[in-house]
Design a protein around this motif. Structure first.
Motif, PDB file in Angstrom:
ATOM      1  N   VAL A   1      43.854  41.906  42.422  1.00  0.00           N
ATOM      2  CA  VAL A   1      44.063  41.492  41.032  1.00  0.00           C
ATOM      3  C   VAL A   1      44.250  39.969  41.016  1.00  0.00           C
ATOM      4  CG1 VAL A   1      45.688  41.620  39.091  1.00  0.00           C
ATOM      5  CG2 VAL A   1      45.071  43.699  40.360  1.00  0.00           C
ATOM      6  N   PRO A   2      43.510  39.248  40.174  1.00  0.00           N
ATOM      7  CA  PRO A   2      43.707  37.793  40.113  1.00  0.00           C
ATOM      8  C   PRO A   2      44.975  37.453  39.343  1.00  0.00           C
ATOM      9  CG  PRO A   2      42.153  38.446  38.422  1.00  0.00           C
ATOM     10  CD  PRO A   2      42.505  39.710  39.175  1.00  0.00           C
ATOM     11  N   GLY A   3      45.363  36.207  39.401  1.00  0.00           N
ATOM     12  CA  GLY A   3      46.549  35.762  38.679  1.00  0.00           C
ATOM     13  C   GLY A   3      46.423  34.287  38.371  1.00  0.00           C
ATOM     14  N   PRO A   4      47.484  33.709  37.822  1.00  0.00           N
ATOM     15  CA  PRO A   4      47.443  32.278  37.506  1.00  0.00           C
ATOM     16  C   PRO A   4      47.158  31.445  38.756  1.00  0.00           C
ATOM     17  CG  PRO A   4      49.432  33.306  36.601  1.00  0.00           C
ATOM     18  CD  PRO A   4      48.779  34.323  37.480  1.00  0.00           C
TER      19      PRO A   4
ATOM     20  N   MET B   1      37.307  41.839  42.737  1.00  0.00           N
ATOM     21  CA  MET B   1      38.287  41.463  41.735  1.00  0.00           C
ATOM     22  C   MET B   1      38.418  42.598  40.723  1.00  0.00           C
ATOM     23  SD  MET B   1      38.335  38.211  39.184  1.00  0.00           S
ATOM     24  CE  MET B   1      37.128  38.949  38.076  1.00  0.00           C
ATOM     25  N   VAL B   2      39.649  43.029  40.449  1.00  0.00           N
ATOM     26  CA  VAL B   2      39.867  44.052  39.425  1.00  0.00           C
ATOM     27  C   VAL B   2      40.901  43.553  38.426  1.00  0.00           C
ATOM     28  CG1 VAL B   2      39.187  46.110  40.723  1.00  0.00           C
ATOM     29  CG2 VAL B   2      41.500  45.200  40.993  1.00  0.00           C
ATOM     30  N   CYS B   3      40.615  43.763  37.149  1.00  0.00           N
ATOM     31  CA  CYS B   3      41.492  43.280  36.090  1.00  0.00           C
ATOM     32  C   CYS B   3      42.047  44.418  35.246  1.00  0.00           C
ATOM     33  CB  CYS B   3      40.740  42.303  35.183  1.00  0.00           C
ATOM     34  SG  CYS B   3      40.065  40.893  36.063  1.00  0.00           S
ATOM     35  N   SER B   4      41.676  45.643  35.538  1.00  0.00           N
ATOM     36  CA  SER B   4      42.163  46.780  34.758  1.00  0.00           C
ATOM     37  C   SER B   4      42.045  48.046  35.597  1.00  0.00           C
ATOM     38  CB  SER B   4      41.341  46.946  33.483  1.00  0.00           C
ATOM     39  OG  SER B   4      40.026  47.350  33.809  1.00  0.00           O
TER      40      SER B   4
ATOM     41  N   GLU C   1      38.505  49.366  35.848  1.00  0.00           N
ATOM     42  CA  GLU C   1      37.662  48.774  36.891  1.00  0.00           C
ATOM     43  C   GLU C   1      37.972  49.380  38.258  1.00  0.00           C
ATOM     44  OE1 GLU C   1      37.786  44.450  36.690  1.00  0.00           O
ATOM     45  OE2 GLU C   1      38.068  44.627  34.542  1.00  0.00           O
TER      46      GLU C   1
ATOM     47  N   LEU D   1      50.643  47.848  34.498  1.00  0.00           N
ATOM     48  CA  LEU D   1      49.419  48.041  33.703  1.00  0.00           C
ATOM     49  C   LEU D   1      48.373  48.842  34.489  1.00  0.00           C
ATOM     50  CD1 LEU D   1      48.788  46.790  30.883  1.00  0.00           C
ATOM     51  CD2 LEU D   1      47.552  44.997  32.086  1.00  0.00           C
ATOM     52  N   ILE D   2      48.140  48.439  35.726  1.00  0.00           N
ATOM     53  CA  ILE D   2      47.128  49.113  36.553  1.00  0.00           C
ATOM     54  C   ILE D   2      47.585  50.540  36.876  1.00  0.00           C
ATOM     55  CG2 ILE D   2      45.908  49.059  38.771  1.00  0.00           C
ATOM     56  CD1 ILE D   2      44.987  46.695  37.343  1.00  0.00           C
TER      57      ILE D   2
ATOM     58  N   ALA E   1      51.485  43.321  35.732  1.00  0.00           N
ATOM     59  CA  ALA E   1      50.132  43.713  36.154  1.00  0.00           C
ATOM     60  C   ALA E   1      50.171  45.035  36.922  1.00  0.00           C
ATOM     61  CB  ALA E   1      49.516  42.600  37.008  1.00  0.00           C
TER      62      ALA E   1
ATOM     63  N   HIS F   1      43.341  35.733  45.618  1.00  0.00           N
ATOM     64  CA  HIS F   1      42.175  34.901  45.316  1.00  0.00           C
ATOM     65  C   HIS F   1      41.337  34.652  46.569  1.00  0.00           C
ATOM     66  CE1 HIS F   1      44.569  33.290  41.637  1.00  0.00           C
ATOM     67  NE2 HIS F   1      43.931  34.400  41.355  1.00  0.00           N
TER      68      HIS F   1
ATOM     69  N   TYR G   1      49.294  28.254  30.057  1.00  0.00           N
ATOM     70  CA  TYR G   1      48.677  28.427  31.374  1.00  0.00           C
ATOM     71  C   TYR G   1      47.302  27.770  31.435  1.00  0.00           C
ATOM     72  CZ  TYR G   1      45.799  30.395  34.987  1.00  0.00           C
ATOM     73  OH  TYR G   1      44.912  30.517  36.010  1.00  0.00           O
TER      74      TYR G   1
ATOM     75  N   MET H   1      34.401  32.214  41.496  1.00  0.00           N
ATOM     76  CA  MET H   1      35.810  32.042  41.162  1.00  0.00           C
ATOM     77  C   MET H   1      36.326  30.759  41.812  1.00  0.00           C
ATOM     78  SD  MET H   1      39.029  34.549  41.891  1.00  0.00           S
ATOM     79  CE  MET H   1      39.117  34.058  43.613  1.00  0.00           C
TER      80      MET H   1
ATOM     81  N   ILE I   1      39.263  37.698  47.328  1.00  0.00           N
ATOM     82  CA  ILE I   1      38.166  37.832  46.355  1.00  0.00           C
ATOM     83  C   ILE I   1      37.073  36.829  46.687  1.00  0.00           C
ATOM     84  CG2 ILE I   1      37.495  37.531  43.929  1.00  0.00           C
ATOM     85  CD1 ILE I   1      40.397  38.401  43.191  1.00  0.00           C
ATOM     86  N   ARG I   2      37.482  35.595  46.919  1.00  0.00           N
ATOM     87  CA  ARG I   2      36.525  34.519  47.179  1.00  0.00           C
ATOM     88  C   ARG I   2      35.696  34.806  48.419  1.00  0.00           C
ATOM     89  NH1 ARG I   2      39.599  30.487  45.911  1.00  0.00           N
ATOM     90  NH2 ARG I   2      40.730  30.808  47.821  1.00  0.00           N
TER      91      ARG I   2
END
Lengths: 405, 405
Positions: free
Chosen positions: B279-282, B302-305, B308, B157-158, B154, B292, A150, A302, B295-296
Motif C-alpha cells: 500500500v503506498p503512503g505519503p 501497488m494496491v490502494c483498496s 484491488e 480500510l483494506i 489504511a 514504495h 500533503y 511512481m 513497488i518501484r
C-alpha cells in the motif's frame, strides 16, 4: 539572462497576425509552414483571401480582418513581453521538435486520440527570460487546484530537490499544486515557467497575479500561445496542457484525482514520448486516485523524491531517440557526457571563455552552465581560469578510454 | 466452527515431542518425513539416540531428554488449544504445499537466499477455529509496529473490504498495523489468524492479550510452531514471518519502513510464489519507504483498496500452478468456477445438504460457504431448499456452453 527585445519588423508582425487569426494551433498552418511557405506570404494571403490557402480561408473567415499585430506586439513590449517565433534563437526547438516528431511517428500506441491534436505551437508569447535556455533542462509538475496540505508539501519537496540540480520547473500557474511548485522555486531562487491559457497581459488566475509577475521578473517566464487580451477558456486549457508537456523532458503529477486536468497533461507527455511520473499519496482520501491509477496501469512511474525524478529523466531524457543503443557502448568520457554536458563541452575551447559567454553559446541558463562546468571539471575535462573556462590540456579526453580517466 | 479436541494419543505425543525437541523447522526432519518415516519411530529413535538418525542426533543433543509431550498437550488443551499435524484433516495442506513446492522448485530467482530456510512446519499449535477452513481464503496484512494514524486507517480500510468478501486476515498480532487489521476484523465479525513467535500459553505482546484471546474465541485462531512456554526471540520472528506468508494466498504490506520485518514477510511471500502487494503512503514521511521501494522495484503490486487486493488474488490465487493455461480455455460455467466455488459445488449433490455439512465437507468456514453458495445460485448451478442446498436440476451445467448459461 533576460532576453533583448526583438525588433517589431514586418515578419514578426506576420507571426503576430497569424497568432491572433488562428487563435491556437492549426494543422493547416503547420502544413504550410512545413512546406516552407513564408509566414509573411501566408499572412498576406489570408488578408487578401487568396484561393491557394484552401481550408484556411474558412478557418480564418471570422477573424482575418482583426489585424492587431502591431498593437499586440506593442502591448506585450510595454509589459516586458515579446513574441518568440521559430525564426528566433530563443525558440525552444529541442523539446518541441522531439515532442511533435514522436507524436507524429505514431509510436505512442495507447494515445492515438491525441495524435490529431498534436500540432506544434506556431509562435509563443513570452514574458521573462530566454525560453530556450529555460527549457534546456525542464520538468513539469502539475496537479490538483484543490491540493491538500500533503499535496502541497509533496510538490515543494519534489520542486526543491530538482531546483537544487538546476532543473526548470514548468507548471500552469494555477492554485494548489502548481502554486506550491512555482512558489518553492521562487523561494529558492530557481527557474520556473508558468504556461498560461490566456493573454499574458492578464495573468490567470488573478489571485496569483503577484506570483506570476514575480516569475516573469525573476529569471523565469510566462508563456502562452494566445495573443494579448485572450481570456482563459476550457479548450485553451487543454491546448495549454499539451504545451506544458511538450516543453518538458517529463511530467510529474501530484494529487491528481479522477478527471483531473493534470491527467490530461500526463497523457500528452506520454503522447510526446516524454517521461511520465506520478507521486503516490494516502489511499484513505480520493486526492491521489488518478496518480495511483496511472501508476497501476503502468502509464506513469511512481516517484517519491526529486532524486527518483532525476534518475528517470537521466535514463532517457538525456539521450536522443535512436542514439540510445549506441550510447550504451560509449567508450570515452566525452562520449559518456549527458546531452547538456556535451553542449557546454562543445562550447569550450583551448582558450578560456567567460561563463556567461559559454551559457549563451550553449543556450543554457547561467545556473545550469556553472553546474555543468563543475561536473566537467570534476571529470577532468575542463579547467577553471578565474571566471572563464577552457578544455583540459592533456591527455586529450577523446582518446581516454572508459574507466581509465 | 470450533474444532473438536483431538485425542492425546501416542502419535500426537510423538509430534509434540518433535515440536519441542526441534524448536522450529528442521530440514533433516522434513527429509525423514518426506521419506515416509513414521513420526513415532523418529521420536523413539531420537530418545534412544539411534544412529540411523545421523545429523539429527547432534541437532537434538541438548534437548532430546526434554520429553514434555503429554504435559504440553495437556497445557494447550486446558486453554482450548491443540497440536494440529499433517495427519489431521485440519492441517492447512493446500497453502503450505503450494508454498513449499514453489520454494523448492527454485522458480523464485531473486530469492534463492530464502530457499534453504524454506522448510515447512512439522506441526502447528492452534488455539481457536479449524485452521484449514480459515486458510482456505486467506490474505496476510503486516506492517509497522509504530504505525501512523494513516497506516492504521489504511489497514482498517483494506481489512474491512476483504472481510466483507469472507477473506481471513492473517497477521502477527503485534502493535500498529497488525493490531489495526485484527481489530477491524473482530469489530466486523470476520475471521482472523494471529501467527505467534512463542508458545500460545503466553500470547505476545502481552498488552495485546485481550485482543489475542478474543481472536481465539471468536471464529479466529492463534497459531504457532513453538510449544507452550517458548519465549518470543528474534530468530523465531523471522521463522514466524515465513509461516504468515505460507498460510496466505498473498501478503499486503502497509507502512513498512526500511528494514521492517514486514519486508521480510513480503520476501517470503515472493519466495513462495504468493501474490505480493504494498500500500503506498505519503512521500513526506519515511513510514512507507519500504512499501514504495518494493513497488518501484516491481517486487510488489501497488494496491490502494481491498477490491484491488481481491482482483490480484483472484487472478492467480484461485488457479493451481500448471492449470493456468488450460483454465483460459474453460468452456462451461462449472469449469470457470474459482477453486473454492468448485470445492462447494463438488460437495453438493442431487439431494439437499445442510449448509454446515457442506462447509465441513468442503473444508471452508460457514461464512465463506454461504457466500460461495449464493454465488453458485446466481449462476444457476445450485438451488436453495430451506437451510440446505442441492444442484440445479436442468440443464446439466456441465453440458452448458460458455456464454449461454
Amino acid at each position: 539572462m533576460t532576453n533583448p527585445q526583438p525588433p517589431i519588423d514586418e515578419r514578426r508582425q506576420a507571426w503576430a497576425y497569424l497568432s491572433r487569426v488562428f487563435e491556437g494551433p492549426s494543422r493547416e498552418l503547420t502544413n504550410l509552414l512545413n512546406n516552407r511557405r513564408d509566414p509573411e506570404a501566408i499572412a498576406q494571403g489570408i488578408r487578401r483571401r487568396e484561393s491557394w490557402l484552401g481550408d484556411i480561408l474558412a478557418r480564418t473567415h471570422t477573424r482575418y480582418q482583426d489585424d492587431r499585430a502591431k498593437a499586440d506586439l506593442t502591448t506585450m513590449a510595454a509589459i516586458g513581453g515579446r513574441l518568440v517565433t521559430p525564426d528566433d534563437p530563443e525558440w525552444p526547438a529541442e523539446p518541441l521538435d522531439a515532442a511533435f516528431r514522436f507524436a507524429a511517428s505514431g509510436k505512442s500506441d495507447t494515445l492515438r486520440s491525441y495524435q490529431e491534436d498534436a500540432v506544434p505551437p506556431h509562435a509563443l508569447w513570452v514574458r521573462g527570460s530566454n525560453l530556450r535556455q529555460l527549457c534546456a533542462q525542464a520538468v513539469s509538475i502539475v496537479g490538483s487546484r484543490a491540493a491538500s496540505n500533503y499535496g502541497s508539501h509533496a510538490a515543494r519537496l519534489i520542486s526543491a530537490g530538482l531546483i537544487d540540480h538546476h532543473w526548470t520547473i514548468i507548471s500552469g500557474g494555477a492554485f494548489g499544486i502548481d502554486s506550491a511548485a512555482h512558489t518553492e522555486v521562487l523561494a529558492r531562487g530557481g527557474t520556473t515557467i508558468a504556461v498560461q491559457a490566456c493573454g499574458l497581459d492578464r495573468p490567470y488566475p488573478r489571485r496569483n497575479h503577484d506570483m506570476l509577475t514575480t516569475i516573469a521578473q525573476h529569471n523565469g517566464a510566462l508563456v502562452s500561445e494566445y495573443p494579448p487580451g485572450a481570456t482563459p477558456q476550457r479548450h485553451r486549457f487543454l491546448t495549454r496542457n499539451r504545451l506544458i508537456a511538450a516543453l518538458s523532458s517529463g511530467t510529474v503529477i501530484i494529487e491528481a484525482a479522477w478527471r483531473s486536468g493534470a491527467l490530461n497533461t500526463l497523457s500528452w507527455a506520454a503522447a510526446f514520448g516524454k517521461i511520465t511520473m506520478a507521486v503516490p499519496g494516502p489511499i484513505t482520501t480520493a486526492q491521489s486516485l488518478g496518480c495511483h491509477e496511472r501508476i497501476r496501469n503502468g502509464d506513469a512511474a511512481m516517484v517519491c523524491s526529486a532524486d527518483e525524478v532525476r534518475q528517470l529523466l537521466a535514463k532517457i531524457g538525456d539521450i536522443d531517440v535512436g542514439e540510445q543503443y549506441e550510447m550504451q557502448f560509449a567508450a570515452t568520457p566525452v562520449q559518456k557526457l549527458s546531452r547538456n554536458e556535451m553542449r557546454i563541452y562543445d562550447a569550450t575551447g583551448p582558450r578560456p571563455i567567460p561563463t556567461d559567454q559559454l551559457a549563451h553559446d550553449a543556450g543554457l541558463t547561467i545556473g545550469l552552465t556553472v553546474h555543468l562546468l563543475l561536473s566537467l571539471a570534476q571529470q577532468g575535462l575542463v579547467e577553471r581560469n578565474g571566471n572563464a573556462w577552457q578544455r583540459a590540456v592533456s591527455p586529450d579526453p577523446r582518446e581516454v578510454h572508459a574507466g581509465v580517466g
